[in-house]
Design an enzyme around this catalytic site. Structure first.
Site, PDB file in Angstrom:
ATOM      1  N   GLU A  85       0.847  -1.203   0.000  1.00 53.41           N
ATOM      2  CA  GLU A  85       0.000   0.000   0.000  1.00 53.41           C
ATOM      3  C   GLU A  85       0.882   1.252   0.000  1.00 53.41           C
ATOM      4  O   GLU A  85       1.723   1.430   0.888  1.00 53.41           O
ATOM      5  CB  GLU A  85      -0.926  -0.021   1.221  1.00 53.41           C
ATOM      6  CG  GLU A  85      -2.034   1.000   1.104  1.00 53.41           C
ATOM      7  CD  GLU A  85      -3.087   0.858   2.213  1.00 53.41           C
ATOM      8  OE1 GLU A  85      -3.446  -0.280   2.557  1.00 53.41           O
ATOM      9  OE2 GLU A  85      -3.533   1.900   2.702  1.00 53.41           O
ATOM     10  N   LYS A 265      -7.715  -1.853  10.948  1.00 49.29           N
ATOM     11  CA  LYS A 265      -7.069  -2.237   9.680  1.00 49.29           C
ATOM     12  C   LYS A 265      -5.868  -1.322   9.431  1.00 49.29           C
ATOM     13  O   LYS A 265      -4.796  -1.755   9.019  1.00 49.29           O
ATOM     14  CB  LYS A 265      -8.083  -2.164   8.535  1.00 49.29           C
ATOM     15  CG  LYS A 265      -7.575  -2.675   7.202  1.00 49.29           C
ATOM     16  CD  LYS A 265      -6.838  -1.641   6.377  1.00 49.29           C
ATOM     17  CE  LYS A 265      -6.388  -2.210   5.047  1.00 49.29           C
ATOM     18  NZ  LYS A 265      -5.515  -1.288   4.312  1.00 49.29           N
ATOM     19  N   ASP A 281       4.593 -14.620  11.460  1.00 47.58           N
ATOM     20  CA  ASP A 281       3.353 -15.156  10.897  1.00 47.58           C
ATOM     21  C   ASP A 281       2.245 -14.102  11.002  1.00 47.58           C
ATOM     22  O   ASP A 281       1.632 -13.930  12.061  1.00 47.58           O
ATOM     23  CB  ASP A 281       2.997 -16.420  11.694  1.00 47.58           C
ATOM     24  CG  ASP A 281       1.733 -17.090  11.216  1.00 47.58           C
ATOM     25  OD1 ASP A 281       0.956 -16.454  10.471  1.00 47.58           O
ATOM     26  OD2 ASP A 281       1.509 -18.251  11.598  1.00 47.58           O
ATOM     27  N   HIS A 378      -2.869   9.904  -0.148  1.00 44.14           N
ATOM     28  CA  HIS A 378      -2.998   8.764  -1.060  1.00 44.14           C
ATOM     29  C   HIS A 378      -2.836   9.217  -2.501  1.00 44.14           C
ATOM     30  O   HIS A 378      -2.179   8.568  -3.308  1.00 44.14           O
ATOM     31  CB  HIS A 378      -4.372   8.107  -0.887  1.00 44.14           C
ATOM     32  CG  HIS A 378      -4.416   7.161   0.265  1.00 44.14           C
ATOM     33  ND1 HIS A 378      -5.357   6.179   0.386  1.00 44.14           N
ATOM     34  CD2 HIS A 378      -3.632   7.040   1.342  1.00 44.14           C
ATOM     35  CE1 HIS A 378      -5.144   5.502   1.494  1.00 44.14           C
ATOM     36  NE2 HIS A 378      -4.106   6.022   2.088  1.00 44.14           N
TER      37      HIS A 378
HETATM   38  C1  MEV Z   1      -6.200   2.414   4.755  1.00 43.22           C
HETATM   39  O1  MEV Z   1      -5.408   1.328   4.410  1.00 43.22           O
HETATM   40  C2  MEV Z   1      -6.253   2.565   6.247  1.00 43.22           C
HETATM   41  C3  MEV Z   1      -7.199   3.652   6.766  1.00 43.22           C
HETATM   42  O2  MEV Z   1      -8.506   3.451   6.232  1.00 43.22           O
HETATM   43  C4  MEV Z   1      -7.213   3.510   8.259  1.00 43.22           C
HETATM   44  C5  MEV Z   1      -8.245   4.367   8.965  1.00 43.22           C
HETATM   45  O3  MEV Z   1      -9.265   4.701   8.362  1.00 43.22           O
HETATM   46  O4  MEV Z   1      -8.003   4.662  10.143  1.00 43.22           O
HETATM   47  C6  MEV Z   1      -6.756   5.008   6.344  1.00 43.22           C
END
Ligand code: MEV
Length: 423
Positions: A85, A265, A281, A378
């Protein structure tokens, strides 16, 4: 025509590719070239990778990046990250530098034990089972002596062995619930070997072993990492407003599962990248982390934030079962290099480093989300990717970045502007 094949694993690498090519890529003869392009010229190195799994036909590259400027418990680190990413390493680096001048990250390992279970069915009298277990317990532990000997020398071993009655949840179901300390190894093989040995010694005609396996739920292999500073040091135009909004974003993730999953995430973006780079792992880490996120009964944030006495505090608590010896950590040359880059950490130190990477990633995400929004960063990376594809020079990149500063980045818009620039 059926594409089911027997003995695929016995074919040579080229035969496997030919078979795939014929059966699944009939119109794309160039797949051999693509796969071969990623073979390593060093035959020995390739053979090493071939043997990690079955049916290897090539290697799959992921970028190996570095986030410098991390200060953890007063020590400087450059953290290796394997991730696809585009914004993850840049975000980690930025946050690391930011906190390096505000006391750095403080991390503490809270506990290090792991769990394994022998699951079994017993239909007899409960008292008899308890009596048998009590009478056998020492013998069960002794049966593992040849496996635990080396681990004990390193300060680990089996810490506890208890019989658990689960018959209220599932008829006739019991467990031997075993607690382990595996020191610097992740310990999966060690734990599973101990459990299978214990199961064999415990089995009787009345005790039907269902399975023996470690648990990837490790709430007692826990690490905490935090940052804190006076609110005024957070910088920006209005640091208090920033701190309050940041805290609200964390609170939302604490009570709203839809948000919490995305929030976590983002944390795992940082955690998995270092877990992968160090040959650990990541599936085990993911499973354990998300299970821990539900410990209150509802899925929640792994990070927390507090504002008190003009002080901002932000921390993570996460279970991380990691190894710095054994497994891929010593087999994969890049995993070894990563651990060397991290100054050969113990498993406890690696827990602190990786929790920090997760916290930094979450700080970066919340910082962006509560201010400029996530797309700006991004989109900049997206723009750079497109410019790299187009073969833009450094000067062209600079001009394009300036042009798209306040515009939406789409592939076609970038190509059009780039063509205009060149013409
Ligand atoms: C993207 O990979 C991760 C985010 O969505 C995490 C978040 O929203 O806190 C930017």
């Amino acid at each position: 025509m059926s594409k089911i094949i027997s003995g695929f694993s016995k074919l040579s690498k080229q035969e496997k590719i030919d078979w795939l090519s014929k059966n699944y890529f009939a119109n794309q003869p160039e797949i051999t070239n693509t796969l071969q392009q990623y073979w390593n010229a060093d035959k020995e190195l390739q053979a090493l990778h071939d043997d990690f799994i079955e049916n290897t036909i090539s290697n799959f590259y992921l970028p190996y990046g570095v986030a410098p400027n991390f200060v953890i418990n007063g020590r400087d680190y450059a953290i290796p990250m394997v991730v696809e990413e585009s914004s993850v390493v840049a975000a980690a680096s930025k946050v690391a530098k930011f906190w390096s001048t505000r006391g750095g990250f403080k991390a503490t390992v809270l506990s290090t034990t792991k769990i394994g279970q022998v699951h079994f069915i017993y239909k007899g009298k409960k008292e008899d089972l308890h009596a048998y277990f009590n009478q056998q317990k020492e013998h069960l532990l002794a049966a593992t002596a040849s496996i635990t000997k080396n681990m004990e020398k390193r300060g680990g071993g089996i810490l506890d062995l208890v019989l658990v009655d689960k018959t209220d949840k599932l008829e006739h179901y019991y467990q031997l619930h075993v607690t382990f300390e595996t020191v610097d190894s992740m310990g999966a093989n060690f734990i599973n070997s101990c459990l299978e040995t214990i199961a064999k010694a415990f089995r009787t005609p009345d005790i039907e072993i269902v399975m023996s396996i470690l648990s990837n739920y490790v709430p007692n292999c826990l690490v905490r990492a935090e940052v804190s500073c006076p609110i005024k040091d957070l910088g920006g135009e209005n640091p208090r407003e920033f701190a309050e909004k940041f805290k609200q974003a964390v609170q939302i993730a604490e009570i709203e599962p839809y948000r919490a999953v995305t929030h976590n995430k983002g944390i795992m973006n940082g955690i998995d990248a270092v877990v992968l780079a160090t040959g650990n792992d990541f599936r085990a880490i993911e499973a354990g982390a998300h299970a821990y996120a539900t410990k209150s009964g509802s899925y929640s944030s792994l990070t927390h934030c507090q504002i008190s006495d003009d002080q901002f505090k932000f921390w993570i608590e996460i279970p991380l079962a990691l190894g710095t010896v054994g497994g891929l950590t010593s087999l994969h040359p890049m995993a070894k290099l990563s651990l060397d880059m991290l100054q050969k950490p113990s498993a406890k130190e690696l827990m602190q480093i990786i929790a920090t990477a997760g916290l930094a990633q979450n700080y970066a995400a919340l910082n962006a989300l509560t201010t400029s929004g996530i797309q700006q960063g991004h989109m900049k990376m997206h723009l750079m990717n497109i410019l790299n594809q187009l073969g833009a020079t450094a000067d062209e990149k600079e001009e394009m970045l300036a042009y798209f500063k306040d515009k939406t980045v789409t592939h076609s818009a970038v190509v059009d502007r780039f063509n205009d620039l060149r013409n």
